[in-house]
Design an enzyme around this catalytic site. Structure first.
Site, PDB file in Angstrom:
ATOM      1  N   HIS B  58       0.613  -1.173  -0.101  1.00 44.19           N
ATOM      2  CA  HIS B  58      -0.153  -0.114  -0.550  1.00 44.19           C
ATOM      3  C   HIS B  58       0.367   0.879   0.344  1.00 44.19           C
ATOM      4  O   HIS B  58       0.821   2.024  -0.618  1.00 44.19           O
ATOM      5  CB  HIS B  58      -0.988   0.006   1.291  1.00 44.19           C
ATOM      6  CG  HIS B  58      -1.914   1.481   1.523  1.00 44.19           C
ATOM      7  ND1 HIS B  58      -3.466   1.350   0.425  1.00 44.19           N
ATOM      8  CD2 HIS B  58      -1.723   2.555   1.825  1.00 44.19           C
ATOM      9  CE1 HIS B  58      -3.751   2.588   0.858  1.00 44.19           C
ATOM     10  NE2 HIS B  58      -2.983   2.980   1.691  1.00 44.19           N
ATOM     11  N   HIS B 109     -10.124   2.689  -1.001  1.00 51.52           N
ATOM     12  CA  HIS B 109     -10.419   2.583   0.708  1.00 51.52           C
ATOM     13  C   HIS B 109     -11.118   0.787   0.735  1.00 51.52           C
ATOM     14  O   HIS B 109     -12.383   0.983   1.283  1.00 51.52           O
ATOM     15  CB  HIS B 109     -11.307   3.706   1.669  1.00 51.52           C
ATOM     16  CG  HIS B 109     -10.434   3.634   2.577  1.00 51.52           C
ATOM     17  ND1 HIS B 109     -11.261   3.932   3.830  1.00 51.52           N
ATOM     18  CD2 HIS B 109      -8.964   3.585   3.130  1.00 51.52           C
ATOM     19  CE1 HIS B 109      -9.142   4.099   4.661  1.00 51.52           C
ATOM     20  NE2 HIS B 109      -8.556   4.233   4.101  1.00 51.52           N
TER      21      HIS B 109
END
Lengths: 226, 763
Positions: B58, B109
């Site tokens: 990430h 998200h």
């Protein structure tokens, strides 16, 4: 003509309310939530409590704002006749302050709702609605999560009898408000609470109509007459 | 307070062989070895925590970096001309003229929103807004491209309402209008919903702020919310190693948002910028303080010393490792000159925002973190923030692709005659992807701030930037995952083309791109191939259209078991408009307007909404990409809009001309009467293909009749294919009339189109 616009932490439509005052021909005066004192409102022809989520509204909406220093100055001034318009969160603050009767609760369908809402202006002798014609139908942006107007039957009857229902929802009741009430005033007509957002309906190309403008021109005209 | 055993740099040197939980924290053996090599000793537990989150997929982009380079390499000097800040900062910044700069970015998200839909989606909005704030901009609006599993799947009834309420709950309370996005339902997203969030902000070009810690002696100030135990993922491994019973347990790994705190933080930060008391700024998002301190220090020219025990906590039992990892929301870190500190703190006081001086910029080259008197982190910041591992993952064209591409729509039975066409149109309008989305969009405030000129269901959102001149921006996000599944290179270009076209329909000039690349596991060579193809396709497409990628986000591991989602490279295009009050809506509001179709129609049904809805079919090849045609089309729309010749303009995409016509009718309940004869003759297609083909570079334009001749001349001059289809309005009740085929009333269209999501959730 100078109209105060309060900014609480969490106010969202304070800039829009200032713009609406300007477009109506007035001068908006920013008021900060932490300010207080006797001279704070000197020279102001009215005050707007704008939409938003004052102090986050994690408690009951408007419950904390009602105790803010600026409201300490506004409440007695309103009782003495200063024109005050509460929009959405501002309406909630006015109810919490007992300047208006009743309360605003969670929408009956439990969701936040943003829509272009048809209203009928029921009362045109208030400080904020005199530029409308009686019974005029207007299209105003509506957006709220806790917009259901409630009061006991006796109070509702009294509001109706005294002609203090300022605006009513037409076609769709968007939040379960009793008797389709979208806005009410105090007996004198200087304090008005309104759930829909006229400040989003003042400029061509932005918002669903220009029907919000008379709310702001009304108070300016009254100031001229006074 | 609990006594905490702290692992220090001194202890690490004295105890070099201690077992460390690097594997549990997601590091590979060679990565752990590399950390030891960088430091010349074993890392402390705090350092290990920092490296493990910053070297995660990430934060480090370790699998995607080698491909993402193309975005920079394929940005030409001409494309760079209006780029004020490019890839690598919190968000890209574009010059829109008149001294204004605009910054925008889209981010995912996805995983948190599946675990905890409300908070996951809410903090997705919060995070992207802080990215925009940290460029020095005032956030103007948000958009949310969303993808869920099948609408009738029971879990969708859990995820969808929570995600929408979370986006609304956060964005509405933050006071940012939500002006668009997408809602897509497909069973491929069943266990992996995609919640992407875009924010756009504006600033004066000279006011750009960067995430950079420079100037020895400058103060490092943390401000905003207190730090709690939320959003700590793998670090719990470390916590359980250092002490057993004490301390909070079972902390949520999904962060919890406080939009009120963020609203106050926005206003406070803007006042700090305006006062000129901020030298460098970084938001705290993924990897929290680990990321903010290491990135600020890495981007600067010196070192940084931070006193971690000064961090204000919501939970006094947090360990240093947890404080470094916490992803508590609504926090920012500023670099402030000593002489500005008093002014800085006066402003944070006024907004009742807690601000704490954690340390200062040093003339060294290390990031040093102290816990009381103990040095717990002593690292070269670049090694944490920027020089993480880079992988060239193996990639391989999936074996199934040949068969999938061969299995095209030619085998599917087609609707017969007018009644069949009519029936399929109603089916598309009532399908989960084609239906009225107002159940979603009415939960978002689109009016706040009073600058929204266009929002859903128009093709693009349009917001005003300059209140005096009306200058503003148009934004659209798009992706058709089915096309990308059939051909990821073309699919990414088709996403770009559609977003570019949607921006152009408003009359805006497309300027720049941000992307959110949602894919399955990078460890699957087939997925990695899709990713490489999509990135290359997008980079090539952006180069051809002259619109640079300014930033974005990669989300991998969107898969359940061996089954990945469709490759979903969501593309956001931003355009500039001279006066937002003059933009075109997507539907006509008057009868008697001349209706034109711009662009050419081919028989292209593979991957179409028709094949998906009517036959649950996916196979074949996506529509042909023609970026030259897209550019010409955008040029025509811009010229015609500037000349005041356009009444409305609507992009043709999913569902083709049939759905575009129906949506045009539904927008203001004004009918349309059209003939397909010209289209049949010119393009050699039958009525079915004319109505349902999804050929690209097409737009349906309504033109005031008095401008029809000028419009046709303009199209001729631009070399734009144009065909008169008919007029708006109809005989009798407002209807869509396709001459010689069928007629359907606006009321019937609306019945099919409305209440679809409500009905599915209620069942």
């Amino acid at each position: 003509m100078r109209i105060g616009v309060v900014t609480f932490p969490g106010s969202l439509d304070d800039g829009d309310a200032q713009r609406a005052v300007r477009l109506a021909g007035g001068e908006p005066v920013p008021l900060w939530h932490a300010d207080s004192g006797d001279t704070l409102l000197h020279g102001l022809d009215g005050v707007i409590l704008p939409g938003g989520f004052s102090y986050g509204d994690y408690l009951r909406c408007g419950a904390i704002a009602r105790f803010s220093p600026v409201m300490g100055a506004i409440i007695p001034a309103a009782q003495a006749g200063l024109p005050v318009l509460g929009i959405c969160n501002g309406f909630q603050v006015l109810c919490e302050s007992h300047l208006l009767p009743g309360a605003l609760v969670r929408n009956d369908h439990q969701q936040f709702l943003c829509r272009d809402q048809l209203l009928r202006i029921e009362r045109t002798d208030t400080a904020w609605t005199s530029d409308f014609t009686p019974g005029q139908e207007v299209l105003i942006a509506l957006k709220n999560g806790e917009g259901g107007y409630v009061a006991d039957e006796a109070t509702l009857d009294e509001l109706e009898a005294e002609g203090r229902v300022v605006a009513r929802y037409l076609e769709v009741n968007p939040n379960g408000s009793r008797r389709d009430i979208a806005g009410v005033s105090n007996a004198r007509g200087n304090v008005v609470g309104l759930m829909p957002h006229p400040e989003h309906c003042v400029e061509a190309g932005f918002g669903p109509s220009l029907d919000g403008l008379p709310f702001f021109t009304s108070v300016l005209r009254q100031a001229v007459l006074a | 307070m609990t006594a905490v055993h702290v692992d220090t740099v001194a202890a690490a040197s004295g105890d070099p062989d201690r077992e460390q939980p690097w594997a549990e924290l997601g590091l590979r053996a060679d990565e752990y070895a590399r950390i030891r090599e960088i430091l010349g000793r074993r890392p402390t537990s705090s350092e290990l925590a920092m490296y493990s989150v910053m070297w995660s997929e990430h934060c480090s982009y370790k699998s995607s970096k080698v491909h993402l380079r193309q975005f920079g390499e394929k940005t030409t000097d001409q494309m760079r001309e209006q780029l004020l800040v490019g890839i690598g900062e919190n968000a890209g910044v574009v010059d829109i003229g008149e001294g204004w700069a605009v910054t925008f970015k889209i981010e995912s998200h996805n995983h948190p929103s599946y675990v905890e839909p409300y908070q996951g989606a809410a903090t997705g909005v919060g995070g992207i807004v802080r990215d925009i704030m940290s460029m020095g901009a005032r956030p103007l609006a948000v958009m949310d491209p969303l993808r869920f599993g099948a609408l009738d799947h029971p879990d969708t009834a859990r995820v969808l309402p929570g995600v929408v309420a979370g986006i609304g709950g956060y964005g509405n309370c933050l006071g940012l209008p939500n002006i668009g996005g997408e809602v897509v339902f497909d069973s491929c997203y069943q266990g992996n919903p995609l919640v992407n969030a875009l924010c756009v902000g504006a600033l004066r070009a000279e006011d750009i702020h960067l995430a950079k810690a420079s100037g020895t002696g400058n103060k490092v100030v943390l401000f905003g919310a207190r730090t709690g135990g939320d959003g700590i993922g793998g670090v719990s491994v470390l916590a359980s190693e250092t002490f057993e019973d004490a301390g909070p347990s079972k902390r949520p790994s999904v962060q919890v948002g406080d939009p009120f705190a963020e609203k106050v933080l926005i206003e406070c930060s803007l006042e700090l910028y305006a006062a000129g008391v901020v030298d460098g700024i970084q938001d705290l998002g993924g990897a929290g303080l680990s990321c903010a301190t290491s990135e600020l220090a890495s981007n600067g020219d010196g070192g940084m010393r931070v006193q971690l025990d000064r961090v204000p906590l919501r939970d006094s039992s947090l360990t240093p490792e947890e404080i470094l990892m916490s992803e508590s929301q609504e926090r920012m870190m500023a670099i402030v000159r000593p002489e500005h500190l008093e002014g800085f703190l006066a402003i944070t006081d006024r907004w009742e925002v807690e601000a704490t001086v954690l340390g200062e910029v040093t003339d060294g080259d290390h990031l040093q973190v102290y816990w009381h008197d103990d040095l717990v982190v002593d690292v070269p910041p670049r090694s944490v923030a920027h020089d993480g591992p880079v992988y060239e993952r193996p990639l391989a064209r999936p074996g199934y692709l040949d068969e999938l591409q061969a299995h095209n729509t030619r085998v599917l039975p087609r609707p017969v005659g007018g009644p069949g066409l009519r029936e399929d149109l109603l089916a598309l309008l009532g399908s989960p992807d084609g239906c009225d989305l107002s159940w979603v969009t009415q939960q978002y405030d689109r009016y706040v701030r009073g600058n929204t000129a266009r929002a859903m269901p128009d093709d693009a959102g349009v917001v005003r930037v300059d209140e005096e001149t009306g200058r503003g921006v148009a934004l659209a996000t798009d992706c058709n995952g089915r096309f990308a599944k059939l051909d990821p290179y073309a699919g990414a270009q088709l996403a770009l083309a559609e977003a570019y076209r949607n921006v152009a329909t408003t009359g805006a000039r497309p300027l720049a791109v941000s992307d959110c690349l949602n894919f399955g596991s990078p460890e699957d060579p087939g997925v990695m191939w899709q990713f490489a193809q999509a990135v290359t396709g997008l980079a090539d497409g952006c180069q051809q259209l002259g619109v640079p990628v300014t930033g974005g986000n990669v989300s991998f591991y969107n898969q359940t078991g061996d089954t990945a989602i469709h490759p979903t490279p969501v593309v956001a295009v931003l355009g500039v408009v001279d006066d937002v009050a003059d933009t075109n809506g997507s539907g006509w509001s008057l009868p008697g307007q001349s209706l034109y179709l711009l662009g050419r129609t081919r028989e292209e049904l593979d991957g179409s909404a028709w094949a998906h809805v009517v036959h649950a079919h996916l196979g074949g090849r996506p529509p042909r990409v023609d970026l030259a045609a897209e550019e010409r089309l955008a040029g025509t729309l811009l010229a015609a809009s500037r000349a005041g010749l356009v009444h409305s303009a609507h992009d043709l995409s999913a569902g083709g001309l049939a759905v575009a016509l129906a949506e045009g009718v539904l927008r203001h309940d004004i009918g349309a009467t059209v003939s397909l004869a010209g289209l049949r003759e010119r393009d050699g297609v039958d009525d079915f293909a004319a109505l349902f083909s999804e050929s690209t570079a097409r737009v349906l334009v309504a033109v005031p009749p008095e401008h029809a001749e000028a419009f046709e001349e303009l199209c001729a001059a631009e070399g734009q294919e144009v065909l008169a289809l008919g007029t708006t309005g109809s005989e009798g009740p407002e209807s869509l009339v396709v001459e010689g085929a069928f007629q359907v009333s606006a009321a019937e269209l609306r019945t099919a189109h409305s209440g679809v999501i409500e009905a599915a959730l209620a069942s």
